[in-house]
Write an enzyme that holds these catalytic residues in place. Structure first.
Site, PDB file in Angstrom:
ATOM      1  N   GLU A 103       0.842  -1.204   0.000  1.00  0.00           N
ATOM      2  CA  GLU A 103       0.000   0.000   0.000  1.00  0.00           C
ATOM      3  C   GLU A 103       0.881   1.259   0.000  1.00  0.00           C
ATOM      4  O   GLU A 103       0.662   2.196  -0.778  1.00  0.00           O
ATOM      5  CB  GLU A 103      -0.870  -0.040   1.259  1.00  0.00           C
ATOM      6  CG  GLU A 103      -1.844   1.085   1.423  1.00  0.00           C
ATOM      7  CD  GLU A 103      -2.614   0.968   2.752  1.00  0.00           C
ATOM      8  OE1 GLU A 103      -2.439  -0.028   3.485  1.00  0.00           O
ATOM      9  OE2 GLU A 103      -3.365   1.899   3.056  1.00  0.00           O
ATOM     10  N   THR A 141      -0.874   3.090   9.180  1.00  0.00           N
ATOM     11  CA  THR A 141      -0.102   4.233   8.683  1.00  0.00           C
ATOM     12  C   THR A 141       1.136   3.727   7.966  1.00  0.00           C
ATOM     13  O   THR A 141       1.646   2.655   8.288  1.00  0.00           O
ATOM     14  CB  THR A 141       0.259   5.192   9.846  1.00  0.00           C
ATOM     15  OG1 THR A 141       0.803   6.391   9.304  1.00  0.00           O
ATOM     16  CG2 THR A 141       1.280   4.587  10.810  1.00  0.00           C
TER      17      THR A 141
HETATM   18  O1  LIG Z   1      -9.149   8.574  -1.778  1.00  0.00           O
HETATM   19  C1  LIG Z   1      -8.962   8.834  -0.585  1.00  0.00           C
HETATM   20  C2  LIG Z   1      -9.117   7.878   0.401  1.00  0.00           C
HETATM   21  C3  LIG Z   1      -8.878   8.215   1.731  1.00  0.00           C
HETATM   22  N1  LIG Z   1      -8.496   9.451   2.056  1.00  0.00           N
HETATM   23  C4  LIG Z   1      -8.230   9.816   3.442  1.00  0.00           C
HETATM   24  O2  LIG Z   1      -7.737   8.686   4.154  1.00  0.00           O
HETATM   25  C5  LIG Z   1      -8.189   8.743   5.498  1.00  0.00           C
HETATM   26  C6  LIG Z   1      -8.993   7.529   5.837  1.00  0.00           C
HETATM   27  O3  LIG Z   1      -8.220   6.389   5.720  1.00  0.00           O
HETATM   28  P1  LIG Z   1      -8.804   4.981   5.236  1.00  0.00           P
HETATM   29  O4  LIG Z   1     -10.283   4.910   5.449  1.00  0.00           O
HETATM   30  O5  LIG Z   1      -8.330   4.748   3.839  1.00  0.00           O
HETATM   31  O6  LIG Z   1      -8.129   4.001   6.266  1.00  0.00           O
HETATM   32  P2  LIG Z   1      -6.999   2.884   6.057  1.00  0.00           P
HETATM   33  O7  LIG Z   1      -7.704   1.647   5.617  1.00  0.00           O
HETATM   34  O8  LIG Z   1      -6.050   3.413   5.011  1.00  0.00           O
HETATM   35  O9  LIG Z   1      -6.348   2.750   7.407  1.00  0.00           O
HETATM   36  C7  LIG Z   1      -9.031  10.000   5.614  1.00  0.00           C
HETATM   37  O10 LIG Z   1      -8.181  11.047   6.039  1.00  0.00           O
HETATM   38  C8  LIG Z   1      -9.473  10.240   4.199  1.00  0.00           C
HETATM   39  O11 LIG Z   1      -9.754  11.623   3.966  1.00  0.00           O
HETATM   40  C9  LIG Z   1      -8.313  10.385   1.064  1.00  0.00           C
HETATM   41  O12 LIG Z   1      -7.924  11.506   1.357  1.00  0.00           O
HETATM   42  N2  LIG Z   1      -8.560  10.060  -0.236  1.00  0.00           N
HETATM   43 CA   LIG Z   2      -6.201   4.477   3.018  1.00  0.00          CA
END
Ligand SMILES: O=c1ccn([C@@H]2O[C@H](COP(=O)(O)OP(=O)(O)O)[C@@H](O)[C@H]2O)c(=O)[nH]1
Ligand SMILES: [Ca+2]
Length: 407
Positions: free
Chosen positions: A150, A183
């Site tokens: 990722e 992260t």
């Molecule tokens: O196309 C996207 C997808 C996610 N986010 C940001 O990514 C965070 C949320 O993360 P996510 O739900 O993707 O969680 P993960 O699965 O990556 O931990 C928030 O700040 C969203 O605004 C974004 O800015 N653009």
């Molecule tokens: Ca994400």
């Protein structure tokens, strides 16, 4: 279309009006991002002249909340949210191109944190949906993506969009992604006596594989912003207790509320006024960060692009413009955290977690990754109208793998 200045191939010059006269082919790619807080569709349009490499022309983006992991016990309903987005793809892409347009969904940390069987049930529902659709369904079209991958795909996206992958005078940039549940920090290590210009041709057989093998990513599950809230409250790991009140000095003292994450309802609230504020909050946050993360020395000499919750919280607190983004220093997050946390007893910001979130971001950058106070962060949500998401890197990889014949 003619304004798009980047070519995917580095050696072919810049897109201009004359190249557009010879377009012989348009093709599309659909990449779903099943994140912990939402599901998003990215529809990429590529254009290609007969003998030349393809150009990325544009992206159509749409999103829904909550993410698939919120449907942990209702997999069919989870798949319905994907159906809505897929219908949008049918309206956008001409029907003549449906059968040649690949559709792929990659899930990130929300599904990584679920019990395997429950995650698989959600993925199977989505897979069925894709197989019933008129689009091209490649092998392994629905999966949980590894965190390292990722980060590397996001690195490919940002370095492509900012022109670093094909400009001899540029240096690659590092990236910081702060999702809801995980992260990533990703960069290209600097080898001695080696310019880090990478002459790549993204649609050629070995380019992405080579990039992936050379790029370093550290990914931490449970260290996304929302998972970190639970860790700070002491609610992560072990069995979640829906009857317990979880407390923190990072929250307004009088607060009593409920918060749903990953299908579980948590009760949470503040502590006595005397122990509320930045210092005690920072100490609480440090407990979940200290000695848990890697501190690669080379990150200090790099430019870093940061997005997702780094971006959102900087916008929420007026540090950057919501459309343009901007450049801030690591210490700006600390100053803002201090201000918000010290005012916890007086002001209602509308977001009870703001002090905790800003303090966590500060501690993650400084104590977690070891950034200096004066390190500059470039905060960007879009570059040239394309989302700064791992999905574009994933789409490059997907199209490359479909187009190149096996060895
Ligand atoms: O196309 C996207 C997808 C996610 N986010 C940001 O990514 C965070 C949320 O993360 P996510 O739900 O993707 O969680 P993960 O699965 O990556 O931990 C928030 O700040 C969203 O605004 C974004 O800015 N653009
Ligand atoms: Ca994400």
């Amino acid at each position: 279309m003619a304004e798009w200045p980047f070519l995917i191939a580095p050696l072919c010059g810049v897109w201009n009006e004359s190249t557009s006269l010879n377009i012989s082919n348009i093709f599309y790619g659909i990449m779903f991002d099943a994140g912990s807080t939402g599901t998003r569709i990215h529809i990429y349009t590529f254009m290609q002249k007969s003998s030349e490499p393809p150009h990325l022309d544009n992206e159509i983006f749409e999103s829904v909340k909550p993410g698939l992991s919120a449907y942990v016990d209702q997999p069919e309903q989870g798949a319905e949210t994907v159906r809505g987005l897929l219908d949008m793809a049918k309206q956008t892409i001409p029907s003549t191109h449906w059968s040649s347009t690949p559709v792929v969904l990659k899930a990130t940390a929300g599904l990584r944190l679920l019990p395997e069987q429950k995650a698989q049930a959600l993925l199977s529902e989505v897979q069925e949906l894709f197989e019933e659709s008129p689009f091209l369904v490649p092998d392994e079209c629905v999966s949980i993506m590894n965190g390292t991958y990722e980060g590397i795909l996001a690195w490919v996206t940002i370095n492509f969009l900012t022109g670093q992958l094909y400009d001899q005078n540029q240096r690659t940039v590092g990236i910081l992604d702060l999702g809801g549940a995980s992260t990533q920090i990703t960069f290209l290590p600097q080898a001695e006596n080696k310019s880090d210009f990478i002459s790549i041709f993204l649609f050629s057989r070995h380019s992405i594989v080579k990039l992936i093998s050379e790029t370093t990513c550290f990914s931490y599950l449970g260290f996304g912003l929302k998972a970190a809230r639970l860790a700070i409250l002491g609610a992560l790991g072990g069995k979640a207790d829906e009857s317990r009140m979880y407390r923190s000095s990072c929250l307004p003292p009088s607060l009593k509320a409920e918060w749903k994450f990953g299908g579980i309802n948590y009760k949470y609230g503040g502590m006595a006024e005397e122990v509320t504020g930045f210092q005690s909050c920072y100490a609480e946050v440090l407990k979940v960060i200290r000695e848990k993360l890697d501190q690669p020395a080379e990150i200090r000499s790099r430019t870093f692009y940061a997005f997702s919750y780094y971006y959102d919280r900087a916008v929420d607190t007026g540090m950057i413009d919501g459309d343009q983004g901007g450049i801030i220093l690591v210490k700006d997050f600390e100053m803002k955290a201090n201000k918000v946390c010290e005012a916890l007893t007086e002001t209602n910001t509308g977001s009870p977690f703001l002090c905790m979130d800003l303090t966590y971001i500060t501690a993650l950058l400084k104590e977690g990754f070891g950034f200096y106070d004066h390190t500059e962060l470039q905060l960007k949500k879009k570059v040239n109208n394309i989302e700064t998401s791992w999905t574009l890197g994933a789409a490059f990889h997907l199209i490359q793998s479909l187009r190149t014949a096996p060895e």
